[in-house]
Design a protein around this motif. Structure first.
Motif, PDB file in Angstrom:
ATOM      1  N   GLY A  32       0.828  -1.209   0.000  1.00  0.00           N
ATOM      2  CA  GLY A  32       0.000   0.000   0.000  1.00  0.00           C
ATOM      3  C   GLY A  32       0.858   1.253   0.000  1.00  0.00           C
ATOM      4  O   GLY A  32       0.543   2.235  -0.696  1.00  0.00           O
ATOM      5  N   ASP A  33       1.946   1.213   0.747  1.00  0.00           N
ATOM      6  CA  ASP A  33       2.875   2.348   0.757  1.00  0.00           C
ATOM      7  C   ASP A  33       3.557   2.504  -0.601  1.00  0.00           C
ATOM      8  O   ASP A  33       3.771   3.623  -1.061  1.00  0.00           O
ATOM      9  N   VAL A  34       3.887   1.371  -1.227  1.00  0.00           N
ATOM     10  CA  VAL A  34       4.516   1.420  -2.548  1.00  0.00           C
ATOM     11  C   VAL A  34       3.565   2.063  -3.553  1.00  0.00           C
ATOM     12  O   VAL A  34       3.947   2.940  -4.326  1.00  0.00           O
ATOM     13  N   MET A  35       2.312   1.631  -3.548  1.00  0.00           N
ATOM     14  CA  MET A  35       1.338   2.111  -4.529  1.00  0.00           C
ATOM     15  C   MET A  35       0.890   3.557  -4.264  1.00  0.00           C
ATOM     16  O   MET A  35       0.412   4.227  -5.172  1.00  0.00           O
ATOM     17  N   SER A  36       1.054   4.035  -3.047  1.00  0.00           N
ATOM     18  CA  SER A  36       0.541   5.367  -2.710  1.00  0.00           C
ATOM     19  C   SER A  36       1.472   6.500  -3.130  1.00  0.00           C
ATOM     20  O   SER A  36       1.063   7.660  -3.112  1.00  0.00           O
ATOM     21  N   SER A  48       3.826   8.040  -6.184  1.00  0.00           N
ATOM     22  CA  SER A  48       4.167   7.910  -7.602  1.00  0.00           C
ATOM     23  C   SER A  48       5.671   7.785  -7.828  1.00  0.00           C
ATOM     24  O   SER A  48       6.107   7.209  -8.825  1.00  0.00           O
ATOM     25  N   GLN A  49       6.482   8.278  -6.906  1.00  0.00           N
ATOM     26  CA  GLN A  49       7.944   8.150  -7.027  1.00  0.00           C
ATOM     27  C   GLN A  49       8.356   6.681  -7.048  1.00  0.00           C
ATOM     28  O   GLN A  49       9.302   6.309  -7.742  1.00  0.00           O
ATOM     29  N   MET A 102       6.529   4.185  -8.298  1.00  0.00           N
ATOM     30  CA  MET A 102       6.188   3.664  -9.630  1.00  0.00           C
ATOM     31  C   MET A 102       7.203   4.138 -10.674  1.00  0.00           C
ATOM     32  O   MET A 102       7.583   3.386 -11.572  1.00  0.00           O
ATOM     33  N   ILE A 103       7.655   5.368 -10.531  1.00  0.00           N
ATOM     34  CA  ILE A 103       8.679   5.905 -11.437  1.00  0.00           C
ATOM     35  C   ILE A 103       9.979   5.135 -11.262  1.00  0.00           C
ATOM     36  O   ILE A 103      10.671   4.830 -12.243  1.00  0.00           O
ATOM     37  N   ALA A 104      10.312   4.772 -10.031  1.00  0.00           N
ATOM     38  CA  ALA A 104      11.532   3.990  -9.772  1.00  0.00           C
ATOM     39  C   ALA A 104      11.443   2.602 -10.404  1.00  0.00           C
ATOM     40  O   ALA A 104      12.426   2.114 -10.968  1.00  0.00           O
ATOM     41  N   ILE A 105      10.279   1.980 -10.328  1.00  0.00           N
ATOM     42  CA  ILE A 105      10.099   0.665 -10.964  1.00  0.00           C
ATOM     43  C   ILE A 105      10.272   0.800 -12.471  1.00  0.00           C
ATOM     44  O   ILE A 105      10.989   0.018 -13.101  1.00  0.00           O
ATOM     45  N   LEU A 106       9.641   1.806 -13.055  1.00  0.00           N
ATOM     46  CA  LEU A 106       9.739   2.018 -14.500  1.00  0.00           C
ATOM     47  C   LEU A 106      11.173   2.339 -14.924  1.00  0.00           C
ATOM     48  O   LEU A 106      11.676   1.793 -15.915  1.00  0.00           O
ATOM     49  N   ALA A 107      11.845   3.201 -14.171  1.00  0.00           N
ATOM     50  CA  ALA A 107      13.228   3.565 -14.503  1.00  0.00           C
ATOM     51  C   ALA A 107      14.153   2.357 -14.404  1.00  0.00           C
ATOM     52  O   ALA A 107      15.017   2.153 -15.269  1.00  0.00           O
ATOM     53  N   ALA A 108      13.983   1.548 -13.363  1.00  0.00           N
ATOM     54  CA  ALA A 108      14.813   0.347 -13.212  1.00  0.00           C
ATOM     55  C   ALA A 108      14.540  -0.628 -14.354  1.00  0.00           C
ATOM     56  O   ALA A 108      15.474  -1.213 -14.913  1.00  0.00           O
TER      57      ALA A 108
END
Length: 141
Positions: free
Chosen positions: A96-100, A102-103, A105-111
Motif C-alpha cells: 500500500g505504501d509502494v502504490m501510494s 508515484s515516485q 512507480m517511477i523507480a520501478i519504470l526507470a529500473a
C-alpha cells in the motif's frame, strides 16, 4: 543477470531508499526493497517473454500470468495476513505504501527501462542486421 539485478536495486535505492534499517518495523527501507524486488520480477518476466519464440502464445502468457499471481500472493500474504506479520513484521502494509507514492512507480519504470535497454538493443540489432535463419524463415512465411 547480475547487471540487471544490480540496476534493479541501485535505481530504487538512489531514488527512494534510505540507510535507516529496522527489521521489525515497516519503514522506507522496506518500501525501497519491495520496489526493487518488484522491478526484478518485472525484468525477469519481460526477459522471458522477450527471448521466447512465441511470446503471445497461450503457454507463454499463462505462465507469465501464473508468475505474476504467485508474486502477488506472496507479497499479499507477507503484507496483509497475521501469518505474514508474524514471519516478517517489517512488510506490514508495505505494498500500500509502494502504490501510494508515484515516485515508487517511477523507480520501478526507470529500473525496468535501464535494465532492459541492453536486451532490447541486442534484439533489435540481431533481428534487423544479423537475423537468424529462424527469423528469416518466419519473415518469408
Amino acid at each position: 543477470g547480475v547487471a540487471q539485478g544490480s540496476i534493479a536495486w541501485i535505481i530504487p535505492y538512489t531514488m527512494i531508499g534510505t540507510s535507516d534499517y529496522d527489521k521489525t518495523q515497516p519503514m522506507q527501507f522496506w518500501v525501497s526493497s519491495t520496489v526493487a524486488f518488484t522491478a526484478i520480477n518485472i525484468i525477469a518476466w519481460t526477459k522471458l517473454l522477450l527471448y521466447c519464440e512465441s511470446p503471445c502464445a497461450l503457454t507463454s502468457t499463462l505462465s507469465t500470468a501464473g508468475a505474476l499471481l504467485c508474486y502477488l500472493f506472496c507479497v499479499g500474504l507477507l503484507s496483509y495476513s497475521a501469518l505474514g506479520k508474524s514471519f516478517q513484521p517489517s512488510m506490514w502494509q508495505i505494498p500500500g505504501d509502494v502504490m501510494s507514492d508515484s515516485q515508487n512507480m517511477i523507480a520501478i519504470l526507470a529500473a525496468w527501462l535501464a535494465a532492459m535497454a541492453p536486451d532490447i538493443v541486442y534484439l533489435l540489432i540481431s533481428t534487423l542486421i544479423w537475423p537468424s535463419e529462424l527469423t528469416l524463415a518466419k519473415r518469408s512465411y
